[in-house]
Design a protein around this motif. Sequence first.
Motif, PDB file in Angstrom:
ATOM      1  N   CYS A  18     -28.935  15.523 -20.013  1.00 64.94           N
ATOM      2  CA  CYS A  18     -28.259  14.468 -19.273  1.00 64.94           C
ATOM      3  C   CYS A  18     -26.797  14.423 -19.707  1.00 64.94           C
ATOM      4  O   CYS A  18     -26.492  14.452 -20.901  1.00 64.94           O
ATOM      5  CB  CYS A  18     -28.943  13.131 -19.564  1.00 64.94           C
ATOM      6  N   ARG A  19     -25.880  14.380 -18.750  1.00 64.19           N
ATOM      7  CA  ARG A  19     -24.448  14.371 -19.087  1.00 64.19           C
ATOM      8  C   ARG A  19     -24.023  13.085 -19.783  1.00 64.19           C
ATOM      9  O   ARG A  19     -23.050  13.059 -20.526  1.00 64.19           O
ATOM     10  CB  ARG A  19     -23.619  14.520 -17.806  1.00 64.19           C
ATOM     11  N   VAL A  20     -24.750  12.021 -19.520  1.00 61.42           N
ATOM     12  CA  VAL A  20     -24.371  10.716 -20.070  1.00 61.42           C
ATOM     13  C   VAL A  20     -24.909  10.506 -21.487  1.00 61.42           C
ATOM     14  O   VAL A  20     -24.149  10.168 -22.398  1.00 61.42           O
ATOM     15  CB  VAL A  20     -24.855   9.582 -19.139  1.00 61.42           C
ATOM     16  N   CYS A  21     -26.221  10.748 -21.682  1.00 61.76           N
ATOM     17  CA  CYS A  21     -26.825  10.431 -22.986  1.00 61.76           C
ATOM     18  C   CYS A  21     -27.280  11.663 -23.764  1.00 61.76           C
ATOM     19  O   CYS A  21     -27.576  11.578 -24.940  1.00 61.76           O
ATOM     20  CB  CYS A  21     -28.002   9.482 -22.803  1.00 61.76           C
ATOM     21  N   GLY A  22     -27.359  12.830 -23.092  1.00 62.09           N
ATOM     22  CA  GLY A  22     -27.741  14.050 -23.790  1.00 62.09           C
ATOM     23  C   GLY A  22     -29.229  14.342 -23.846  1.00 62.09           C
ATOM     24  O   GLY A  22     -29.632  15.344 -24.430  1.00 62.09           O
ATOM     25  N   LEU A  23     -30.048  13.479 -23.250  1.00 66.04           N
ATOM     26  CA  LEU A  23     -31.495  13.720 -23.284  1.00 66.04           C
ATOM     27  C   LEU A  23     -31.831  14.999 -22.521  1.00 66.04           C
ATOM     28  O   LEU A  23     -31.347  15.223 -21.414  1.00 66.04           O
ATOM     29  CB  LEU A  23     -32.242  12.543 -22.645  1.00 66.04           C
ATOM     30  N   GLU A  24     -32.684  15.840 -23.141  1.00 70.34           N
ATOM     31  CA  GLU A  24     -33.113  17.059 -22.476  1.00 70.34           C
ATOM     32  C   GLU A  24     -34.087  16.715 -21.355  1.00 70.34           C
ATOM     33  O   GLU A  24     -35.028  15.956 -21.552  1.00 70.34           O
ATOM     34  CB  GLU A  24     -33.778  18.004 -23.478  1.00 70.34           C
ATOM     35  N   GLN A  25     -33.842  17.301 -20.191  1.00 71.56           N
ATOM     36  CA  GLN A  25     -34.680  17.023 -19.026  1.00 71.56           C
ATOM     37  C   GLN A  25     -35.645  18.186 -18.784  1.00 71.56           C
ATOM     38  O   GLN A  25     -35.408  19.303 -19.229  1.00 71.56           O
ATOM     39  CB  GLN A  25     -33.786  16.829 -17.785  1.00 71.56           C
ATOM     40  N   CYS A  68     -31.149   6.911 -20.435  1.00 73.94           N
ATOM     41  CA  CYS A  68     -30.027   6.017 -20.104  1.00 73.94           C
ATOM     42  C   CYS A  68     -30.103   5.448 -18.694  1.00 73.94           C
ATOM     43  O   CYS A  68     -29.312   4.572 -18.346  1.00 73.94           O
ATOM     44  CB  CYS A  68     -28.701   6.737 -20.319  1.00 73.94           C
ATOM     45  N   GLY A  69     -31.028   5.948 -17.869  1.00 72.62           N
ATOM     46  CA  GLY A  69     -31.183   5.393 -16.528  1.00 72.62           C
ATOM     47  C   GLY A  69     -30.179   5.916 -15.514  1.00 72.62           C
ATOM     48  O   GLY A  69     -30.101   5.407 -14.396  1.00 72.62           O
ATOM     49  N   THR A  70     -29.416   6.931 -15.902  1.00 74.06           N
ATOM     50  CA  THR A  70     -28.455   7.523 -14.977  1.00 74.06           C
ATOM     51  C   THR A  70     -29.175   8.238 -13.841  1.00 74.06           C
ATOM     52  O   THR A  70     -30.154   8.934 -14.064  1.00 74.06           O
ATOM     53  CB  THR A  70     -27.568   8.551 -15.728  1.00 74.06           C
ATOM     54  N   GLU A  71     -28.676   8.065 -12.628  1.00 73.60           N
ATOM     55  CA  GLU A  71     -29.195   8.826 -11.498  1.00 73.60           C
ATOM     56  C   GLU A  71     -28.345  10.074 -11.375  1.00 73.60           C
ATOM     57  O   GLU A  71     -27.135   9.983 -11.137  1.00 73.60           O
ATOM     58  CB  GLU A  71     -29.146   8.006 -10.209  1.00 73.60           C
ATOM     59  N   PHE A  72     -28.969  11.256 -11.547  1.00 75.75           N
ATOM     60  CA  PHE A  72     -28.213  12.505 -11.530  1.00 75.75           C
ATOM     61  C   PHE A  72     -27.617  12.744 -10.143  1.00 75.75           C
ATOM     62  O   PHE A  72     -28.327  12.751  -9.152  1.00 75.75           O
ATOM     63  CB  PHE A  72     -29.101  13.673 -11.959  1.00 75.75           C
ATOM     64  N   GLY A  73     -26.300  12.926 -10.129  1.00 76.16           N
ATOM     65  CA  GLY A  73     -25.599  13.105  -8.862  1.00 76.16           C
ATOM     66  C   GLY A  73     -24.836  11.854  -8.474  1.00 76.16           C
ATOM     67  O   GLY A  73     -24.041  11.867  -7.541  1.00 76.16           O
ATOM     68  N   TYR A  74     -25.095  10.765  -9.191  1.00 76.39           N
ATOM     69  CA  TYR A  74     -24.431   9.502  -8.860  1.00 76.39           C
ATOM     70  C   TYR A  74     -23.544   9.016 -10.023  1.00 76.39           C
ATOM     71  O   TYR A  74     -22.335   9.246 -10.006  1.00 76.39           O
ATOM     72  CB  TYR A  74     -25.475   8.456  -8.480  1.00 76.39           C
ATOM     73  N   GLN A  75     -24.148   8.412 -11.063  1.00 75.34           N
ATOM     74  CA  GLN A  75     -23.342   7.904 -12.182  1.00 75.34           C
ATOM     75  C   GLN A  75     -22.715   9.015 -13.017  1.00 75.34           C
ATOM     76  O   GLN A  75     -21.840   8.742 -13.830  1.00 75.34           O
ATOM     77  CB  GLN A  75     -24.170   6.998 -13.100  1.00 75.34           C
ATOM     78  N   ASP A  76     -23.184  10.263 -12.832  1.00 76.26           N
ATOM     79  CA  ASP A  76     -22.656  11.368 -13.641  1.00 76.26           C
ATOM     80  C   ASP A  76     -21.877  12.388 -12.795  1.00 76.26           C
ATOM     81  O   ASP A  76     -21.750  13.543 -13.155  1.00 76.26           O
ATOM     82  CB  ASP A  76     -23.792  12.068 -14.387  1.00 76.26           C
ATOM     83  N   ALA A  77     -21.376  11.932 -11.657  1.00 73.44           N
ATOM     84  CA  ALA A  77     -20.738  12.864 -10.715  1.00 73.44           C
ATOM     85  C   ALA A  77     -19.358  13.350 -11.163  1.00 73.44           C
ATOM     86  O   ALA A  77     -18.947  14.450 -10.808  1.00 73.44           O
ATOM     87  CB  ALA A  77     -20.646  12.232  -9.330  1.00 73.44           C
ATOM     88  N   THR A  78     -18.631  12.556 -11.924  1.00 71.63           N
ATOM     89  CA  THR A  78     -17.303  12.953 -12.395  1.00 71.63           C
ATOM     90  C   THR A  78     -17.192  12.642 -13.890  1.00 71.63           C
ATOM     91  O   THR A  78     -17.941  11.807 -14.404  1.00 71.63           O
ATOM     92  CB  THR A  78     -16.191  12.160 -11.659  1.00 71.63           C
ATOM     93  N   PRO A  79     -16.257  13.305 -14.577  1.00 67.13           N
ATOM     94  CA  PRO A  79     -16.071  13.024 -16.020  1.00 67.13           C
ATOM     95  C   PRO A  79     -15.812  11.541 -16.277  1.00 67.13           C
ATOM     96  O   PRO A  79     -16.322  10.970 -17.252  1.00 67.13           O
ATOM     97  CB  PRO A  79     -14.850  13.863 -16.388  1.00 67.13           C
ATOM     98  N   LYS A  80     -15.042  10.905 -15.389  1.00 66.35           N
ATOM     99  CA  LYS A  80     -14.738   9.486 -15.531  1.00 66.35           C
ATOM    100  C   LYS A  80     -16.009   8.648 -15.413  1.00 66.35           C
ATOM    101  O   LYS A  80     -16.229   7.711 -16.174  1.00 66.35           O
ATOM    102  CB  LYS A  80     -13.758   9.068 -14.425  1.00 66.35           C
ATOM    103  N   ALA A  81     -16.826   8.997 -14.424  1.00 62.70           N
ATOM    104  CA  ALA A  81     -18.077   8.272 -14.201  1.00 62.70           C
ATOM    105  C   ALA A  81     -19.012   8.445 -15.395  1.00 62.70           C
ATOM    106  O   ALA A  81     -19.689   7.502 -15.803  1.00 62.70           O
ATOM    107  CB  ALA A  81     -18.757   8.762 -12.923  1.00 62.70           C
ATOM    108  N   VAL A  82     -19.053   9.663 -15.954  1.00 58.94           N
ATOM    109  CA  VAL A  82     -19.893   9.938 -17.125  1.00 58.94           C
ATOM    110  C   VAL A  82     -19.461   9.061 -18.290  1.00 58.94           C
ATOM    111  O   VAL A  82     -20.275   8.412 -18.942  1.00 58.94           O
ATOM    112  CB  VAL A  82     -19.823  11.429 -17.526  1.00 58.94           C
ATOM    113  N   MET A  83     -18.154   9.013 -18.524  1.00 62.20           N
ATOM    114  CA  MET A  83     -17.647   8.206 -19.636  1.00 62.20           C
ATOM    115  C   MET A  83     -17.951   6.731 -19.432  1.00 62.20           C
ATOM    116  O   MET A  83     -18.318   6.024 -20.367  1.00 62.20           O
ATOM    117  CB  MET A  83     -16.122   8.395 -19.782  1.00 62.20           C
ATOM    118  N   ARG A  84     -17.807   6.273 -18.179  1.00 65.17           N
ATOM    119  CA  ARG A  84     -18.061   4.876 -17.870  1.00 65.17           C
ATOM    120  C   ARG A  84     -19.539   4.546 -18.100  1.00 65.17           C
ATOM    121  O   ARG A  84     -19.882   3.531 -18.711  1.00 65.17           O
ATOM    122  CB  ARG A  84     -17.675   4.584 -16.414  1.00 65.17           C
TER     123      ARG A  84
END
Length: 88
Positions: A9-16, A36-52
């Motif tokens: 996961c780009r946000v929390c690093g959990l292996e999928q 972390c509950g991130t929806e792949f393709g949505y909250q992790d779509a850009t570096p800024k979104a990942v950081m947020r």
Amino acid sequence: MTDERNLHCRVCGLEQASPPWGADGKTPTWEICACCGTEFGYQDATPKAVMRARTSWISRGYPWHEESARPAAWRLEDQIIHAQGLGR
Ligand SMILES: [Zn+2]
């Protein structure tokens, strides 16, 4: 070609179980990270979104989206290293 990092996961690093952004890194699965509950393709779509998303998740005390999936000996420090630098 599958890069090992693509499994995390780009946000929390959990292996999928499968690459969150597909084998080509461009085709999000739209699945929800159990950690972390991130929806792949949505909250992790850009570096800024990942950081947020990461900042928000950590500021909430890094809760697990699916508490039952959390390993007994889970440590944020061991997992988050796989997330850093993945945002593009
Ligand atoms: Zn995650």
